[in-house]
Design a protein around this motif. Structure first.
Motif, PDB file in Angstrom:
ATOM      1  N   MET A 189     -32.847 147.657  22.058  1.00 40.34           N
ATOM      2  CA  MET A 189     -33.776 146.607  22.480  1.00 40.34           C
ATOM      3  C   MET A 189     -34.821 146.306  21.394  1.00 40.34           C
ATOM      4  SD  MET A 189     -34.312 147.663  26.465  1.00 40.34           S
ATOM      5  CE  MET A 189     -35.290 146.224  26.919  1.00 40.34           C
ATOM      6  N   LEU A 190     -35.158 147.307  20.616  1.00 44.39           N
ATOM      7  CA  LEU A 190     -36.151 147.140  19.553  1.00 44.39           C
ATOM      8  C   LEU A 190     -35.536 146.641  18.253  1.00 44.39           C
ATOM      9  CD1 LEU A 190     -38.181 150.410  20.202  1.00 44.39           C
ATOM     10  CD2 LEU A 190     -38.978 148.059  20.599  1.00 44.39           C
ATOM     11  N   GLY A 191     -34.202 146.695  18.154  1.00 45.49           N
ATOM     12  CA  GLY A 191     -33.521 146.251  16.953  1.00 45.49           C
ATOM     13  C   GLY A 191     -33.642 147.233  15.800  1.00 45.49           C
ATOM     14  N   ILE A 192     -33.727 148.524  16.147  1.00 48.65           N
ATOM     15  CA  ILE A 192     -33.814 149.577  15.135  1.00 48.65           C
ATOM     16  C   ILE A 192     -32.752 150.621  15.428  1.00 48.65           C
ATOM     17  CG2 ILE A 192     -36.269 149.236  14.657  1.00 48.65           C
ATOM     18  CD1 ILE A 192     -36.877 151.601  16.525  1.00 48.65           C
ATOM     19  N   SER A 193     -32.547 151.529  14.503  1.00 42.71           N
ATOM     20  CA  SER A 193     -31.574 152.594  14.742  1.00 42.71           C
ATOM     21  C   SER A 193     -32.192 153.670  15.638  1.00 42.71           C
ATOM     22  CB  SER A 193     -31.141 153.225  13.419  1.00 42.71           C
ATOM     23  OG  SER A 193     -32.212 153.964  12.851  1.00 42.71           O
ATOM     24  N   LYS A 194     -31.314 154.418  16.269  1.00 39.81           N
ATOM     25  CA  LYS A 194     -31.768 155.535  17.096  1.00 39.81           C
ATOM     26  C   LYS A 194     -32.525 156.547  16.237  1.00 39.81           C
ATOM     27  CE  LYS A 194     -30.053 159.162  20.143  1.00 39.81           C
ATOM     28  NZ  LYS A 194     -28.863 159.811  20.694  1.00 39.81           N
TER      29      LYS A 194
ATOM     30  N   VAL B 101     -44.385 156.074  11.169  1.00 35.00           N
ATOM     31  CA  VAL B 101     -45.203 155.283  12.090  1.00 35.00           C
ATOM     32  C   VAL B 101     -44.735 153.831  12.019  1.00 35.00           C
ATOM     33  CG1 VAL B 101     -47.552 154.532  12.638  1.00 35.00           C
ATOM     34  CG2 VAL B 101     -47.156 156.814  11.692  1.00 35.00           C
ATOM     35  N   PRO B 102     -44.528 153.200  13.182  1.00 35.66           N
ATOM     36  CA  PRO B 102     -44.102 151.801  13.148  1.00 35.66           C
ATOM     37  C   PRO B 102     -45.222 150.899  12.632  1.00 35.66           C
ATOM     38  CG  PRO B 102     -44.524 152.505  15.404  1.00 35.66           C
ATOM     39  CD  PRO B 102     -44.649 153.713  14.542  1.00 35.66           C
ATOM     40  N   ASN B 103     -44.828 149.799  11.993  1.00 36.54           N
ATOM     41  CA  ASN B 103     -45.823 148.830  11.549  1.00 36.54           C
ATOM     42  C   ASN B 103     -46.363 148.066  12.760  1.00 36.54           C
ATOM     43  OD1 ASN B 103     -44.062 146.649  12.160  1.00 36.54           O
ATOM     44  ND2 ASN B 103     -43.226 146.642  10.093  1.00 36.54           N
ATOM     45  N   ILE B 104     -47.338 147.216  12.543  1.00 38.55           N
ATOM     46  CA  ILE B 104     -48.000 146.516  13.647  1.00 38.55           C
ATOM     47  C   ILE B 104     -47.038 145.618  14.418  1.00 38.55           C
ATOM     48  CG2 ILE B 104     -48.844 144.594  12.238  1.00 38.55           C
ATOM     49  CD1 ILE B 104     -50.789 146.286  15.083  1.00 38.55           C
ATOM     50  N   LEU B 105     -46.113 144.974  13.722  1.00 41.81           N
ATOM     51  CA  LEU B 105     -45.153 144.112  14.419  1.00 41.81           C
ATOM     52  C   LEU B 105     -44.236 144.931  15.327  1.00 41.81           C
ATOM     53  CD1 LEU B 105     -44.242 141.617  11.556  1.00 41.81           C
ATOM     54  CD2 LEU B 105     -45.794 141.253  13.485  1.00 41.81           C
ATOM     55  N   MET B 106     -43.775 146.082  14.839  1.00 42.73           N
ATOM     56  CA  MET B 106     -42.931 146.944  15.660  1.00 42.73           C
ATOM     57  C   MET B 106     -43.743 147.524  16.815  1.00 42.73           C
ATOM     58  SD  MET B 106     -40.028 148.115  16.516  1.00 42.73           S
ATOM     59  CE  MET B 106     -39.089 147.429  15.181  1.00 42.73           C
TER      60      MET B 106
ATOM     61  N   LYS C 163     -46.107 146.092  18.440  1.00 42.64           N
ATOM     62  CA  LYS C 163     -46.182 145.037  19.466  1.00 42.64           C
ATOM     63  C   LYS C 163     -44.851 144.908  20.216  1.00 42.64           C
ATOM     64  CE  LYS C 163     -50.387 143.760  19.103  1.00 42.64           C
ATOM     65  NZ  LYS C 163     -51.298 144.046  20.202  1.00 42.64           N
ATOM     66  N   LYS C 164     -43.754 145.064  19.487  1.00 38.74           N
ATOM     67  CA  LYS C 164     -42.430 144.986  20.121  1.00 38.74           C
ATOM     68  C   LYS C 164     -42.242 146.164  21.084  1.00 38.74           C
ATOM     69  CE  LYS C 164     -37.856 143.507  18.795  1.00 38.74           C
ATOM     70  NZ  LYS C 164     -36.954 143.217  17.688  1.00 38.74           N
TER      71      LYS C 164
ATOM     72  N   TYR D 153     -41.570 148.490  26.341  1.00 36.59           N
ATOM     73  CA  TYR D 153     -41.955 149.600  27.216  1.00 36.59           C
ATOM     74  C   TYR D 153     -42.909 149.171  28.325  1.00 36.59           C
ATOM     75  CZ  TYR D 153     -40.034 152.877  23.716  1.00 36.59           C
ATOM     76  OH  TYR D 153     -39.222 153.581  22.851  1.00 36.59           O
ATOM     77  N   HIS D 154     -43.417 147.951  28.248  1.00 37.23           N
ATOM     78  CA  HIS D 154     -44.380 147.446  29.241  1.00 37.23           C
ATOM     79  C   HIS D 154     -45.583 148.377  29.355  1.00 37.23           C
ATOM     80  CE1 HIS D 154     -41.373 144.504  30.312  1.00 37.23           C
ATOM     81  NE2 HIS D 154     -40.510 145.480  30.513  1.00 37.23           N
ATOM     82  N   PHE D 155     -46.105 148.757  28.194  1.00 34.66           N
ATOM     83  CA  PHE D 155     -47.221 149.699  28.139  1.00 34.66           C
ATOM     84  C   PHE D 155     -48.057 149.350  26.911  1.00 34.66           C
ATOM     85  CE2 PHE D 155     -49.399 153.746  27.969  1.00 34.66           C
ATOM     86  CZ  PHE D 155     -49.456 154.108  29.302  1.00 34.66           C
ATOM     87  N   PRO D 156     -49.390 149.307  27.048  1.00 35.50           N
ATOM     88  CA  PRO D 156     -50.221 148.932  25.899  1.00 35.50           C
ATOM     89  C   PRO D 156     -50.040 149.873  24.707  1.00 35.50           C
ATOM     90  CG  PRO D 156     -51.519 149.004  27.927  1.00 35.50           C
ATOM     91  CD  PRO D 156     -50.176 149.595  28.239  1.00 35.50           C
ATOM     92  N   ALA D 157     -49.757 149.308  23.557  1.00 36.38           N
ATOM     93  CA  ALA D 157     -49.554 150.102  22.339  1.00 36.38           C
ATOM     94  C   ALA D 157     -50.789 150.923  21.993  1.00 36.38           C
ATOM     95  CB  ALA D 157     -49.180 149.189  21.174  1.00 36.38           C
TER      96      ALA D 157
END
Length: 70
Positions: free
Chosen positions: A26-31, A43-48, A50-51, A56-60
């Motif tokens: 769903m995130l378009g990344i590898s497991k 650590v994911p970047n800001i765009l990831m 937000k995704k 996850y329907h949970f505030p980052a």
């Protein structure tokens, strides 16, 4: 000083009812990338971030930084 609630990335994923495989798809990344995020190796970047929040329907902020109930 007020306590800062925080939830782990894994807990947010599990609470969303997602397996690592499904969340990664769903995130378009590898497991493996998701596993690294959950382990804190990377650590994911800001765009990831937000995704992740959307999927996850949970505030980052609660996942990555903690946030107060001000």
């Amino acid at each position: 000083m007020q306590a800062v609630p925080r939830i782990s990335l894994k807990a947010a994923r599990v609470n969303a009812g997602l397996s690592q495989k499904k969340a990664a798809e769903m995130l378009g990344i590898s497991k493996a990338t998701l596993q690294n995020y959950e382990a804190g190796s990377t650590v994911p970047n800001i765009l990831m971030s937000k995704k992740i929040e959307e999927v996850y329907h949970f505030p980052a902020d609660y996942i990555f930084f903690g946030a107060s109930y001000a």
